[in-house]
Write an enzyme that holds these catalytic residues in place. Structure first.
Site, PDB file in Angstrom:
ATOM      1  N   SER A  94     -63.372 -19.163   9.592  1.00 30.77           N
ATOM      2  CA  SER A  94     -63.548 -20.606   9.449  1.00 30.77           C
ATOM      3  C   SER A  94     -64.787 -21.090  10.186  1.00 30.77           C
ATOM      4  CB  SER A  94     -62.330 -21.344  10.022  1.00 30.77           C
ATOM      5  OG  SER A  94     -61.149 -20.955   9.373  1.00 30.77           O
TER       6      SER A  94
HETATM    7  N1  SAH Z   1     -58.075 -17.820  11.301  1.00 35.00           N
HETATM    8  C1  SAH Z   1     -59.262 -17.248  10.674  1.00 35.00           C
HETATM    9  C2  SAH Z   1     -59.438 -17.690   9.249  1.00 35.00           C
HETATM   10  C3  SAH Z   1     -58.603 -16.908   8.357  1.00 35.00           C
HETATM   11  S1  SAH Z   1     -58.884 -17.185   6.634  1.00 35.00           S
HETATM   12  C4  SAH Z   1     -60.476 -17.559  11.528  1.00 35.00           C
HETATM   13  O1  SAH Z   1     -60.372 -17.516  12.724  1.00 35.00           O
HETATM   14  O2  SAH Z   1     -61.536 -17.794  11.032  1.00 35.00           O
HETATM   15  C5  SAH Z   1     -57.186 -17.226   6.111  1.00 35.00           C
HETATM   16  C6  SAH Z   1     -56.402 -15.959   6.307  1.00 35.00           C
HETATM   17  O3  SAH Z   1     -55.082 -16.192   5.836  1.00 35.00           O
HETATM   18  C7  SAH Z   1     -56.921 -14.747   5.535  1.00 35.00           C
HETATM   19  O4  SAH Z   1     -57.181 -13.712   6.437  1.00 35.00           O
HETATM   20  C8  SAH Z   1     -55.771 -14.395   4.600  1.00 35.00           C
HETATM   21  O5  SAH Z   1     -55.619 -12.995   4.401  1.00 35.00           O
HETATM   22  C9  SAH Z   1     -54.573 -14.964   5.355  1.00 35.00           C
HETATM   23  N2  SAH Z   1     -53.390 -15.224   4.541  1.00 35.00           N
HETATM   24  C10 SAH Z   1     -53.303 -15.621   3.248  1.00 35.00           C
HETATM   25  N3  SAH Z   1     -52.026 -15.736   2.867  1.00 35.00           N
HETATM   26  C11 SAH Z   1     -51.258 -15.403   3.940  1.00 35.00           C
HETATM   27  C12 SAH Z   1     -49.849 -15.309   4.173  1.00 35.00           C
HETATM   28  N4  SAH Z   1     -48.949 -15.583   3.220  1.00 35.00           N
HETATM   29  N5  SAH Z   1     -49.424 -14.927   5.408  1.00 35.00           N
HETATM   30  C13 SAH Z   1     -50.312 -14.635   6.397  1.00 35.00           C
HETATM   31  N6  SAH Z   1     -51.661 -14.691   6.222  1.00 35.00           N
HETATM   32  C14 SAH Z   1     -52.133 -15.080   5.014  1.00 35.00           C
END
Ligand code: SAH
Length: 211
Positions: free
Chosen positions: A64
């Site tokens: 993000s």
């Molecule tokens: N927190 C991160 C951003 C992650 S992007 C940062 O620090 O930048 C969103 C994440 O959510 C992705 O890695 C994706 O694989 C995960 N995701 C999607 N669906 C999910 C689910 N049902 N349970 C857990 N994680 C999930």
């Protein structure tokens, strides 16, 4: 870039977020100053680690943008010692920022490779964040109740299990999609199980998988 260059770039990034009005809580500014974002992005993208934008981390997922992490950290308003559930560990950057604010962080990641790499990275950097591979729709009942829970992927609604695992008066925060766009929604579970909601504008996150 040398370590000094990276530190300076990070400081400039935080100053930009403060002067641009994205951060007003000094604790959040300090947390962003403390977390080495370059250690969370792929090798080849380190020079871009302190630009205020999302970056690809593989498998179609992104880290993000710093301002988004800052805005969410301010809304979550965690106190030292709070127990926080994160859904969507990704590379672990947001979890590290939440941990810097003094929270005990439990994070769930759907994608096995990302979960494994984030766990190794957070351990190596000394962050006390528990990472589990799984589907965030189930939450992480073993450590409930949480003072707060947030999603870093967009869902149609707060997952029921996650709502049940946050204590009454606690905070839920997630990008919710209505099929047209996404809105960042903050909600507080009341004692009767209903949610008191507040919207915080349009956002763009990857969609939540599984379910
Ligand atoms: N927190 C991160 C951003 C992650 S992007 C940062 O620090 O930048 C969103 C994440 O959510 C992705 O890695 C994706 O694989 C995960 N995701 C999607 N669906 C999910 C689910 N049902 N349970 C857990 N994680 C999930």
């Amino acid at each position: 870039m040398t370590d000094a260059d990276l530190r300076e770039a990070r400081e400039r990034m935080v100053e930009g977020l403060v002067s641009g009005g994205r951060i007003s809580d000094e604790r959040v500014a300090d947390a962003l100053r403390a977390v080495p974002r370059h250690a969370f992005v792929p090798e080849g993208k380190r020079d871009a680690a302190y630009a205020d934008r999302p970056l690809p981390i593989g498998d179609g997922q992104t880290i993000s943008a710093p301002h988004m992490v800052a805005v969410m950290a301010e809304l979550l308003d965690v106190d030292a010692g709070d127990r926080v559930l994160e859904i969507g560990t990704g590379c672990g950057y947001h979890a590290a920022v939440t941990a810097e604010l003094g929270a005990e962080v439990y994070s769930i990641e759907f994608e096995p490779r990302l979960a494994r790499e984030a766990r190794e990275r957070l351990d190596r950097l000394g962050y006390d964040v528990r990472v589990r591979e799984g589907d965030g729709h189930e939450g992480w009942p073993e450590h409930a109740p949480y003072d707060a829970a947030y999603l870093t992927c967009a869902a149609g609604e707060f997952p029921e299990a996650v709502v049940e695992q946050v204590r009454p008066g606690g905070t839920l925060l997630a990008p919710l999609s209505d099929g047209v766009g996404q809105t960042l929604v903050e909600a507080t579970p009341r004692a009767d199980g209903s949610l008191d909601r507040e919207s915080h504008g349009g956002v763009r996150f990857v969609e939540m998988r599984g379910g």
